[in-house]
Write a protein that holds these residues in place. Structure first.
Motif, PDB file in Angstrom:
ATOM      1  N   VAL A   1      -5.263  -3.148  -8.424  1.00 15.78           N
ATOM      2  CA  VAL A   1      -5.713  -2.353  -7.271  1.00 15.78           C
ATOM      3  C   VAL A   1      -4.855  -1.093  -7.132  1.00 15.78           C
ATOM      4  O   VAL A   1      -3.716  -1.037  -7.587  1.00 15.78           O
ATOM      5  CB  VAL A   1      -5.643  -3.156  -5.944  1.00 15.78           C
ATOM      6  N   CYS A   2      -5.430  -0.105  -6.459  1.00 13.26           N
ATOM      7  CA  CYS A   2      -4.731   1.159  -6.222  1.00 13.26           C
ATOM      8  C   CYS A   2      -3.564   0.906  -5.262  1.00 13.26           C
ATOM      9  O   CYS A   2      -3.724   0.251  -4.231  1.00 13.26           O
ATOM     10  CB  CYS A   2      -5.710   2.162  -5.614  1.00 13.26           C
ATOM     11  N   ASP A   3      -2.388   1.434  -5.598  1.00 13.39           N
ATOM     12  CA  ASP A   3      -1.199   1.216  -4.774  1.00 13.39           C
ATOM     13  C   ASP A   3      -1.223   2.039  -3.484  1.00 13.39           C
ATOM     14  O   ASP A   3      -0.356   1.887  -2.638  1.00 13.39           O
ATOM     15  CB  ASP A   3       0.071   1.556  -5.568  1.00 13.39           C
ATOM     16  N   VAL A   4      -2.198   2.929  -3.348  1.00  6.25           N
ATOM     17  CA  VAL A   4      -2.306   3.712  -2.114  1.00  6.25           C
ATOM     18  C   VAL A   4      -3.386   3.137  -1.195  1.00  6.25           C
ATOM     19  O   VAL A   4      -3.127   2.779  -0.060  1.00  6.25           O
ATOM     20  CB  VAL A   4      -2.598   5.200  -2.428  1.00  6.25           C
ATOM     21  N   CYS A   5      -4.619   3.006  -1.720  1.00  6.10           N
ATOM     22  CA  CYS A   5      -5.731   2.610  -0.843  1.00  6.10           C
ATOM     23  C   CYS A   5      -6.134   1.148  -0.990  1.00  6.10           C
ATOM     24  O   CYS A   5      -6.877   0.625  -0.163  1.00  6.10           O
ATOM     25  CB  CYS A   5      -6.938   3.514  -1.082  1.00  6.10           C
ATOM     26  N   GLY A   6      -5.672   0.484  -2.045  1.00  7.03           N
ATOM     27  CA  GLY A   6      -5.989  -0.928  -2.223  1.00  7.03           C
ATOM     28  C   GLY A   6      -7.328  -1.195  -2.886  1.00  7.03           C
ATOM     29  O   GLY A   6      -7.704  -2.340  -3.094  1.00  7.03           O
TER      30      GLY A   6
ATOM     31  N   LEU B   1      -2.770   4.398  -9.358  1.00  7.52           N
ATOM     32  CA  LEU B   1      -3.547   5.104  -8.327  1.00  7.52           C
ATOM     33  C   LEU B   1      -4.985   5.272  -8.800  1.00  7.52           C
ATOM     34  O   LEU B   1      -5.221   5.536  -9.985  1.00  7.52           O
ATOM     35  CB  LEU B   1      -2.970   6.502  -8.066  1.00  7.52           C
ATOM     36  N   CYS B   2      -5.937   5.149  -7.867  1.00  4.90           N
ATOM     37  CA  CYS B   2      -7.330   5.383  -8.238  1.00  4.90           C
ATOM     38  C   CYS B   2      -7.568   6.895  -8.374  1.00  4.90           C
ATOM     39  O   CYS B   2      -6.753   7.704  -7.911  1.00  4.90           O
ATOM     40  CB  CYS B   2      -8.280   4.771  -7.211  1.00  4.90           C
ATOM     41  N   THR B   3      -8.668   7.261  -8.997  1.00  8.46           N
ATOM     42  CA  THR B   3      -8.968   8.670  -9.247  1.00  8.46           C
ATOM     43  C   THR B   3      -9.025   9.462  -7.942  1.00  8.46           C
ATOM     44  O   THR B   3      -8.536  10.591  -7.863  1.00  8.46           O
ATOM     45  CB  THR B   3     -10.316   8.793  -9.991  1.00  8.46           C
ATOM     46  N   SER B   4      -9.570   8.831  -6.912  1.00 12.17           N
ATOM     47  CA  SER B   4      -9.717   9.512  -5.627  1.00 12.17           C
ATOM     48  C   SER B   4      -8.347   9.789  -4.987  1.00 12.17           C
ATOM     49  O   SER B   4      -8.080  10.899  -4.508  1.00 12.17           O
ATOM     50  CB  SER B   4     -10.596   8.639  -4.723  1.00 12.17           C
ATOM     51  N   CYS B   5      -7.450   8.792  -4.987  1.00 14.22           N
ATOM     52  CA  CYS B   5      -6.114   8.990  -4.394  1.00 14.22           C
ATOM     53  C   CYS B   5      -5.290   9.966  -5.231  1.00 14.22           C
ATOM     54  O   CYS B   5      -4.454  10.702  -4.698  1.00 14.22           O
ATOM     55  CB  CYS B   5      -5.382   7.657  -4.256  1.00 14.22           C
ATOM     56  N   LEU B   6      -5.530   9.963  -6.532  1.00 14.70           N
ATOM     57  CA  LEU B   6      -4.825  10.909  -7.396  1.00 14.70           C
ATOM     58  C   LEU B   6      -5.308  12.341  -7.113  1.00 14.70           C
ATOM     59  O   LEU B   6      -4.518  13.284  -7.059  1.00 14.70           O
ATOM     60  CB  LEU B   6      -5.098  10.534  -8.861  1.00 14.70           C
TER      61      LEU B   6
HETATM   62 ZN   LIG Z   1      -6.766   4.756  -4.114  1.00 15.15          ZN
END
Ligand SMILES: [Zn+2]
Length: 233
Positions: free
Chosen positions: A23-28, A38-43
């Motif tokens: 999972v993304c460490d920012v948004c989960g 990190l997911c593409t969106s959070c990046l």
């Molecule tokens: Zn994310």
């Protein structure tokens, strides 16, 4: 019992390092195979700090001229409402070493064009604290930066001789006094005449960093740059 818990946490952390994070460490949100940490969106929304803005905040003026860093490099902005603060938490409090290296690489990319340092020193933890945590997060960040800048990490130049220095409830003068002499320069010959990039995970009051800079400066003829993932001054 606490010791057993720490060991279990360390083993779990090491396993997490080995396994592909899911999972993304920012948004989960779940990550796809091409994504890491990190997911593409959070990046895409990553709140990169602007170097000129950071410098204009006068943080470097906190330090005496004789050991004042030439530049402050901070990877990103965050506050207590920002989901990106999870990254700091994970790097610092979990045995999640590879995230520190990953963010170090990101910071290294930001430094490539302008940082003139020829070596990196991570702010040392006290031996007891490092043993309890299992690693020094500043060293993991330094390793990532080193991969990009191709300059060496020196982690045997300075040690921390005092642990658990609480700065709570102290004014700035008291904070400076409180962290005086908590570092000891062990190998001055390794940095004399060189340009050092000093690394910490987060810069809060700057007083601990100042104490380390002052001790390192006693080696003689040392230029400093300062780097962190985020700063809250
Ligand atoms: Zn994310």
């Amino acid at each position: 019992m606490a010791q057993v818990q720490k060991i279990c946490l360390n083993i779990w952390g090491s396993l997490m390092d080995l396994l592909y994070p899911s999972v993304c460490d920012v948004c989960g949100e779940s990550l796809v195979r091409s994504e890491q940490y990190l997911c593409t969106s959070c990046l895409a929304d990553f709140p990169f700090a602007d170097k000129d803005y950071m410098t204009s905040k006068g943080i470097l003026d906190l330090f005496e001229e004789s050991y004042r860093p030439k530049e402050l490099y901070s990877l990103f902005y965050y506050n207590k409402y920002s989901p990106y603060k999870n990254l700091i938490y994970l790097v610092k409090y979990h045995s999640y070493r590879q995230l520190g290296v990953y963010l170090g690489r990101m910071l290294g990319e930001q430094l490539l064009a302008s940082c003139q340092a020829d070596c990196i020193i991570p702010i040392p933890l006290h031996q007891k604290k490092q043993k309890a945590r299992g690693f020094n997060q500043a060293l993991e960040i330094a390793k990532g930066i080193s991969e990009i800048l191709k300059i060496e990490v020196l982690d045997d130049v300075v040690i921390r001789t005092q642990n658990n220095v609480s700065q709570t409830g102290k004014n700035s003068a008291e904070r400076l006094k409180n962290v005086e002499n908590i570092f000891e320069l062990k190998r001055p010959e390794r940095i004399q005449g060189r340009s050092v990039l000093l690394i910490d995970d987060v810069i809060t009051t700057g007083s601990t960093i100042g104490s380390c800079l002052r001790e390192l400066a006693t080696a003689g003829d040392v230029k400093f740059y300062l780097g962190c993932l985020a700063q809250t001054v």
